[in-house]
Write an enzyme that holds these catalytic residues in place. Structure first.
Site, PDB file in Angstrom:
ATOM      1  N   ASP A 141      -6.019 -16.614 -39.890  1.00 11.96           N
ATOM      2  CA  ASP A 141      -5.496 -17.830 -40.530  1.00 11.96           C
ATOM      3  C   ASP A 141      -6.522 -18.457 -41.487  1.00 11.96           C
ATOM      4  OD1 ASP A 141      -6.925 -18.345 -38.115  1.00 11.96           O
ATOM      5  OD2 ASP A 141      -6.185 -20.410 -38.104  1.00 11.96           O
ATOM      6  N   HIS A 142      -7.696 -17.811 -41.649  1.00 18.25           N
ATOM      7  CA  HIS A 142      -8.744 -18.405 -42.500  1.00 18.25           C
ATOM      8  C   HIS A 142      -9.108 -17.591 -43.743  1.00 18.25           C
ATOM      9  CE1 HIS A 142     -10.103 -21.737 -39.843  1.00 18.25           C
ATOM     10  NE2 HIS A 142      -9.345 -21.045 -39.007  1.00 18.25           N
ATOM     11  N   HIS A 148     -10.984 -15.182 -38.649  1.00 16.10           N
ATOM     12  CA  HIS A 148      -9.653 -15.176 -38.052  1.00 16.10           C
ATOM     13  C   HIS A 148      -8.615 -15.124 -39.172  1.00 16.10           C
ATOM     14  CE1 HIS A 148     -10.942 -16.748 -33.872  1.00 16.10           C
ATOM     15  NE2 HIS A 148     -10.595 -15.476 -33.804  1.00 16.10           N
ATOM     16  N   HIS A 193     -15.131 -18.212 -40.898  1.00 11.10           N
ATOM     17  CA  HIS A 193     -15.043 -17.101 -39.947  1.00 11.10           C
ATOM     18  C   HIS A 193     -13.791 -16.298 -40.272  1.00 11.10           C
ATOM     19  CE1 HIS A 193     -12.355 -19.990 -38.062  1.00 11.10           C
ATOM     20  NE2 HIS A 193     -12.002 -19.135 -37.131  1.00 11.10           N
TER      21      HIS A 193
END
Ligand SMILES: [Zn+2]
Length: 285
Positions: free
Chosen positions: A78-79, A76, A74
């Protein structure tokens, strides 16, 4: 599980290693865990934040092996942001979740959304990506975000659970993109599978994963019951509910708790159990 060192790939099973990104926070726990899947050629799942030292560590862990795909659960921040520089460095394609379709109008939670995410190939539920001795199949699990995918490693019955099921905390479900009814349905979807172990983006591997998923569903049902009880006592705005429901919570997490309560309320309203006027919520019936 041994203490994890940032930037050092740690083997978990012959086909899987994890590497911790340098982004610990109240939302990411010790940080985002990047997973390397494969031996001769690789998939890199959720390369993490676009931080030069972190990218260097990921490239060192890849160790010159061909990268078949950079796989995203996904979007976000931080990904997925490291997907672009990593694609440029390795020539790999970016595959995985769809770019976010809904406008990010809510307050900034976690690190927010990666609006620059540009996959070469969007995977739908059941689509696969494979290399030598490994096959990852996508499992659409909306709730934490509408575009969230988990990935099943078919050869070893492991599931990369992203932020849908984490090893340290329940997921943030924050409207408008987060959806509690979808999250519960996605947990139920996992319950009907038979995965041996989950590798979450944050926290340690989850053995006996269905027990944890059942516990998470129970936890949400408890929260829902708590909300209904509070509203039977009297109509309230969300912050007043959070104050009663989350005693002792890290103040940094209170806004996220508020979004989570709102996610429950939206679900309860859709089921005809609560109503809202001017941000004050009341019990119906
Ligand atoms: Zn997330």
């Amino acid at each position: 599980m041994d203490e994890q060192q940032t930037g050092i790939a740690q083997p978990l099973e012959p086909l899987v290693a994890r590497l911790l990104a340098p982004n610990p926070s109240p939302f990411t726990y010790t940080g985002t865990q990047v997973y390397l899947v494969g031996t001769h050629d690789l998939a890199v799942i959720d390369p993490g934040p676009d931080v030069p030292a972190h990218l260097d560590a990921v490239v060192a862990a890849i160790a010159g092996r061909p990268v078949r795909a950079i796989v995203i659960t996904h979007t976000h921040r931080d990904h997925s942001p490291a997907s672009r520089p990593l694609a440029a460095m390795t020539g790999a394609t970016i595959v995985g979740c769809a770019p976010l379709a809904v406008a990010d109008t809510g307050p900034r939670l976690e690190a927010g959304f990666d609006t620059d995410y540009a996959p070469d190939r969007v995977l739908a539920d059941g689509d696969t990506v494979s290399g030598e001795g490994w096959t990852l199949s996508a499992l659409h699990t909306p709730g934490h975000t509408s575009n969230h995918l988990c990935f099943a490693l078919e050869e070893t019955n492991a599931l990369f659970s992203g932020d849908h099921v984490m090893g340290w905390s329940t997921s943030v479900v924050a409207p408008p993109d987060g959806d509690m009814a979808a999250y519960m349905a996605s947990l139920d979807k996992l319950l009907r599978r038979d995965d041996r172990i989950y590798y979450p983006a944050h926290g340690d591997p989850i053995e006996n994963p269905r027990r944890l998923v059942r516990g998470m569903m129970g936890h949400r049902k408890q929260r829902e019951g708590q909300i209904l009880r509070l509203l039977r006592e009297g109509a309230r705005p969300v912050p007043a509910m959070v104050e009663r429901m989350y005693i002792g919570l890290d103040p940094k997490l209170l806004p996220a708790a508020g979004r989570s309560v709102l996610a429950h309320l939206i679900d309860l309203r859709a089921r005809g159990l609560v109503a809202e006027q001017d941000e004050v919520w009341s019990h119906v019936g």
